[in-house]
Design a protein around this motif. Structure first.
Motif, short mmCIF file in Angstrom:
data_model
loop_
_atom_site.label_atom_id
_atom_site.label_comp_id
_atom_site.label_asym_id
_atom_site.label_seq_id
_atom_site.Cartn_x
_atom_site.Cartn_y
_atom_site.Cartn_z
N GLY A 15 -14.15 -46.30 41.77
CA GLY A 15 -14.05 -47.71 41.43
C GLY A 15 -13.55 -47.97 40.02
O GLY A 15 -13.86 -49.00 39.42
N ILE A 16 -12.72 -47.06 39.49
CA ILE A 16 -12.26 -47.19 38.10
C ILE A 16 -11.28 -48.36 37.98
O ILE A 16 -10.27 -48.41 38.66
CB ILE A 16 -11.61 -45.89 37.62
N SER A 17 -11.63 -49.29 37.09
CA SER A 17 -10.84 -50.52 36.97
C SER A 17 -10.23 -50.70 35.58
O SER A 17 -9.45 -51.62 35.38
CB SER A 17 -11.71 -51.74 37.31
N ALA A 18 -10.60 -49.84 34.62
CA ALA A 18 -10.04 -49.96 33.26
C ALA A 18 -10.00 -48.59 32.61
O ALA A 18 -10.84 -47.72 32.89
CB ALA A 18 -10.87 -50.93 32.42
N LEU A 19 -9.02 -48.43 31.73
CA LEU A 19 -8.83 -47.18 31.00
C LEU A 19 -8.41 -47.54 29.58
O LEU A 19 -7.55 -48.40 29.38
CB LEU A 19 -7.75 -46.32 31.66
N ALA A 20 -9.03 -46.89 28.59
CA ALA A 20 -8.69 -47.15 27.20
C ALA A 20 -8.65 -45.84 26.43
O ALA A 20 -9.43 -44.91 26.72
CB ALA A 20 -9.70 -48.11 26.55
N HIS A 21 -7.76 -45.76 25.45
CA HIS A 21 -7.65 -44.58 24.61
C HIS A 21 -8.44 -44.80 23.33
O HIS A 21 -8.25 -45.79 22.63
CB HIS A 21 -6.18 -44.30 24.27
N ASP A 22 -9.36 -43.88 23.04
CA ASP A 22 -10.18 -43.93 21.83
C ASP A 22 -9.47 -43.11 20.75
O ASP A 22 -9.48 -41.88 20.79
CB ASP A 22 -11.57 -43.38 22.11
N ARG A 23 -8.84 -43.78 19.80
CA ARG A 23 -8.07 -43.07 18.78
C ARG A 23 -8.95 -42.19 17.90
O ARG A 23 -8.51 -41.18 17.35
CB ARG A 23 -7.31 -44.07 17.90
N ILE A 67 2.37 -43.74 29.54
CA ILE A 67 1.59 -44.75 30.25
C ILE A 67 0.78 -44.05 31.32
O ILE A 67 1.34 -43.40 32.21
CB ILE A 67 2.49 -45.82 30.88
N HIS A 68 -0.54 -44.12 31.22
CA HIS A 68 -1.43 -43.57 32.23
C HIS A 68 -1.94 -44.71 33.11
O HIS A 68 -2.45 -45.71 32.59
CB HIS A 68 -2.63 -42.86 31.60
N LEU A 69 -1.83 -44.56 34.41
CA LEU A 69 -2.41 -45.50 35.37
C LEU A 69 -3.46 -44.76 36.19
O LEU A 69 -3.27 -43.60 36.56
CB LEU A 69 -1.33 -46.05 36.32
N VAL A 70 -4.57 -45.43 36.47
CA VAL A 70 -5.61 -44.88 37.35
C VAL A 70 -5.90 -45.90 38.43
O VAL A 70 -6.02 -47.10 38.16
CB VAL A 70 -6.90 -44.52 36.58
N SER A 71 -6.02 -45.43 39.67
CA SER A 71 -6.24 -46.34 40.79
C SER A 71 -7.73 -46.51 41.07
O SER A 71 -8.54 -45.60 40.90
CB SER A 71 -5.53 -45.82 42.04
N ASP A 72 -8.07 -47.69 41.50
CA ASP A 72 -9.43 -48.04 41.92
C ASP A 72 -9.52 -47.80 43.42
O ASP A 72 -8.87 -48.48 44.21
CB ASP A 72 -9.70 -49.52 41.58
N ASP A 73 -10.35 -46.84 43.82
CA ASP A 73 -10.45 -46.51 45.25
C ASP A 73 -11.43 -47.41 45.99
O ASP A 73 -11.64 -47.23 47.20
CB ASP A 73 -10.83 -45.04 45.43
N ASN A 74 -12.04 -48.38 45.28
CA ASN A 74 -12.98 -49.31 45.91
C ASN A 74 -14.11 -48.60 46.65
O ASN A 74 -14.67 -49.14 47.61
CB ASN A 74 -12.24 -50.26 46.86
N HIS A 75 -14.42 -47.36 46.22
CA HIS A 75 -15.47 -46.56 46.85
C HIS A 75 -15.20 -46.39 48.35
O HIS A 75 -16.13 -46.31 49.16
CB HIS A 75 -16.85 -47.21 46.65
N SER A 76 -13.92 -46.32 48.70
CA SER A 76 -13.52 -46.25 50.11
C SER A 76 -12.96 -44.86 50.43
O SER A 76 -12.20 -44.28 49.65
CB SER A 76 -12.45 -47.30 50.41
N LYS A 77 -13.30 -44.36 51.61
CA LYS A 77 -12.76 -43.07 52.05
C LYS A 77 -11.28 -43.17 52.40
O LYS A 77 -10.61 -42.14 52.54
CB LYS A 77 -13.55 -42.57 53.25
#
Length: 345
Positions: free
Chosen positions: A58-66, A321-331
């Motif tokens: 369910g990952i919906s956000a990604l941030a880089h910690d400098r 640019i890194h993108l991560v998809s939200d799997d909505n906790h779905s199989k």
């Protein structure tokens, strides 16, 4: 783990004057998605994994910690409490190997109690001092937390951004995107869809700056027009006055649609309370090479998924640019990291 990468130079492609060029017919083999964006690789290493007794899903956000050089990933909901996952390996060469890099940071509310896992947290930004800003669609809310996850203060949000019928926001379409500029002194919160009763083709971004008291105050509203039929899934600031916008849509017939655009937002201060944002398309990711990706559901390009998280990091001569998809906790869906390389204005 399934991971693939595509060599940008595999077909003697060169980066010339901001354009990725190569021999005729070699564009897709070279990873080219558009004249200024290329696919570097992808990894499904996080898909259907667990850590600290919870699903990494369910990952919906990604941030880089400098400060630490690590990435932080925010789920929109979890089984237990609201948390942030520390990630490493996103920039491993030659193949990204994303992995959870330690125990999760659990977020606490104003009363000191752990926030519930279904807080609908959607956006994440890291400030220069390491503080975190988290947006939630419920409320809606913009909250600042310390590096220990303790609540510091709430950023004020105008009442009309509450979900209807209290406000004008479409339910479940509030603050989907959140970005702090490189200085950490400017914060932009993006609505997912237009407000009810207002311009149906225009999405509102709230533009905040640090005030005299050291807290964020609303400076102006920004009006952004995504491509027709698209919603705003995420934003990331790569300069003080520019954002990359992740636009997305889904239909059973077409699968996921994912478009990247550049948004010129101008200075935080200036005349007027509203500014129209200049949008410049960067890439339609359906045109990226598949790189051997597979999908559990129909996609025009099996590399695509429900991408909702994005981080933009400067690299020599361009940006990762890194993108991560939200799997909505779905199989039926996948938690996938997609890495792109781009030249940006």
């Amino acid at each position: 783990m399934r991971a693939r990468r595509c060599r940008l130079l595999a077909a003697s492609a060169l980066v010339l004057g901001g354009l990725i060029v190569g021999p005729a017919g070699a564009a897709r083999a070279a990873g080219v998605c558009s004249p200024t964006v290329a696919a570097v690789g992808f990894s499904d290493a996080l898909d259907k994994t667990t850590a600290a007794g919870e699903s990494v899903a369910g990952i919906s956000a990604l941030a880089h910690d400098r400060r630490s050089g690590r990435y932080l990933a925010l789920p929109d909901h979890t089984e237990a409490t609201a948390l942030v996952w520390p990630l490493a390996g996103l920039d491993d060469v030659p193949v990204a190997r994303p992995r959870v890099a330690g125990p999760p940071l659990r977020l606490r509310g104003p009363d000191g109690r752990l926030l519930p896992g279904r807080s609908d947290t959607e956006g994440l930004a890291v400030l220069a001092d390491g503080s975190l800003v988290v947006s939630a669609e419920t409320g809606p809310a913009l909250r600042v937390f310390g590096r220990d996850g303790a609540w510091r203060y709430d950023v004020p949000v105008p009442p009309r951004f509450a979900p209807a019928p209290v406000g004008r926001a479409v339910p479940n379409a509030g603050f989907e995107g959140l970005a702090a500029t490189p200085s950490g002194r400017r914060l932009v919160a993006a609505m997912e869809r237009p407000l009810l009763g207002e311009d149906p083709g225009s999405v509102v971004f709230l533009d905040y700056r640090i005030g005299a008291a050291g807290r964020f105050i609303l400076a102006r509203e920004l009006r952004y027009r995504p491509a027709p039929g698209m919603r705003v899934a995420e934003i990331a600031a790569y300069r003080e006055d520019r954002l990359v916008v992740l636009e997305a849509a889904y239909s059973a017939r077409r699968g996921n649609s994912v478009v990247l655009a550049d948004a010129q937002i101008g200075p935080a201060a200036g005349p007027g309370r509203t500014r129209v944002v200049h949008r410049r398309p960067l890439a339609d990711l359906v045109h990226c090479p598949t790189m051997g990706a597979r999908s559990r559901e129909y996609q025009r390009n099996p590399l695509l998924d429900n991408y909702e998280a994005m981080a933009v990091v400067p690299r020599a001569g361009g940006y990762t640019i890194h993108l991560v998809s939200d799997d909505n906790h779905s199989k039926h869906q996948t938690t996938r990291l997609l890495t792109l390389w781009a030249t940006l204005p």
